[in-house]
Design a protein around this motif. Structure first.
Motif, short mmCIF file in Angstrom:
data_model
loop_
_atom_site.label_atom_id
_atom_site.label_comp_id
_atom_site.label_asym_id
_atom_site.label_seq_id
_atom_site.Cartn_x
_atom_site.Cartn_y
_atom_site.Cartn_z
N LYS A 7 -8.35 3.89 -0.28
CA LYS A 7 -7.30 3.03 0.26
C LYS A 7 -5.99 3.42 -0.41
CE LYS A 7 -5.15 -0.21 2.43
NZ LYS A 7 -4.77 0.09 3.80
N ILE A 8 -4.96 3.59 0.40
CA ILE A 8 -3.63 3.94 -0.10
C ILE A 8 -2.79 2.66 -0.14
CG2 ILE A 8 -1.58 5.35 0.23
CD1 ILE A 8 -3.47 7.20 1.98
N TRP A 14 -0.40 -2.76 -4.71
CA TRP A 14 -1.38 -2.58 -5.78
C TRP A 14 -1.22 -3.67 -6.85
CZ3 TRP A 14 -5.85 -0.51 -6.65
CH2 TRP A 14 -6.32 -0.36 -7.96
N LEU A 43 -8.22 12.02 3.55
CA LEU A 43 -7.16 11.42 2.73
C LEU A 43 -5.82 12.15 2.87
CD1 LEU A 43 -6.36 9.23 0.72
CD2 LEU A 43 -7.23 10.72 -1.10
N LEU A 47 -2.26 10.65 4.30
CA LEU A 47 -1.01 10.68 3.53
C LEU A 47 0.09 11.38 4.31
CD1 LEU A 47 -2.48 11.52 0.01
CD2 LEU A 47 -1.10 9.50 0.56
N LEU A 57 2.89 5.87 -4.58
CA LEU A 57 1.71 5.33 -3.92
C LEU A 57 0.54 5.28 -4.89
CD1 LEU A 57 2.01 7.29 -0.57
CD2 LEU A 57 2.64 4.90 -0.97
N ILE A 59 -3.63 5.47 -4.97
CA ILE A 59 -4.82 5.83 -4.20
C ILE A 59 -6.04 5.32 -4.95
CG2 ILE A 59 -6.17 7.70 -3.19
CD1 ILE A 59 -3.49 9.32 -3.19
N THR A 101 0.76 8.57 -7.10
CA THR A 101 1.55 9.71 -6.65
C THR A 101 2.98 9.57 -7.19
OG1 THR A 101 2.31 8.65 -4.60
CG2 THR A 101 0.21 9.85 -4.52
#
Length: 102
Positions: A7-8, A14, A43, A47, A57, A59, A101
């Motif tokens: 899940k991103i 988050w 994935l 993205l 981001l 992940i 990221t």
């Protein structure tokens, strides 16, 4: 089917997920009626297609076995089967340390 998927999240999503212990979905998830995930081999495509140019981001690797029948593999981009969660994602389904990221 794989037992894990990804899940991103944005950093804000988050942080809220960590605070609440449960994730009901990003705006696109809520609009579609399920939480979008990607298998490992999907994935990078996710993205590139949906998060291009975004930084910061998160992940998260998700243990699908924890979610049981909430997970359905459904046809999506290019006919590939993608994992979708029909329900909430509990924080204890996240395994390993998330990747951030830049």
């Amino acid at each position: 089917m794989p037992e894990t998927a990804f899940k991103i999240f944005t950093v804000d999503q988050w942080a809220q997920f960590q605070a609440d212990g449960i994730f009901y979905g990003a705006p696109v998830d809520l609009a579609d009626g399920y939480i979008h995930l990607s298998a490992a081999d999907q994935l990078q495509g996710t993205l590139d297609k949906h998060f291009a140019g975004q930084t910061g981001l998160v992940i998260a690797k998700v243990d699908l076995s924890v979610l049981g029948n909430l997970v359905k593999w459904e046809e999506s981009r290019g006919g590939a089967l993608f994992p979708h969660i029909y329900g909430a994602l509990p924080v204890d389904a996240v395994i390993d340390e998330p990747a951030f990221t830049s």
